[in-house]
Design a protein around this motif. Structure first.
Motif: not given
Length: 42
Positions: A8-16
């Motif tokens: 949803k808007a405001g959510e993120a996915i982080i790849l490290e």
């Protein structure tokens, strides 16, 4: 191979990366019928 994830808007996915500590963040900033993504790299 593909990965489909709903956010949803405001959510993120982080790849490290554990090798060089690179981080890519893909954030949904707007979803009003046309999806807007913000992609940043550290």
């Amino acid at each position: 191979m593909a990965l489909v994830v709903g956010r949803k808007a405001g959510e993120a996915i982080i790849l490290e990366s554990t090798q060089d500590e690179t981080q890519v963040r893909i954030e949904v900033i707007k979803d009003d019928g046309m999806l807007r993504l913000k992609i940043s790299c550290k």
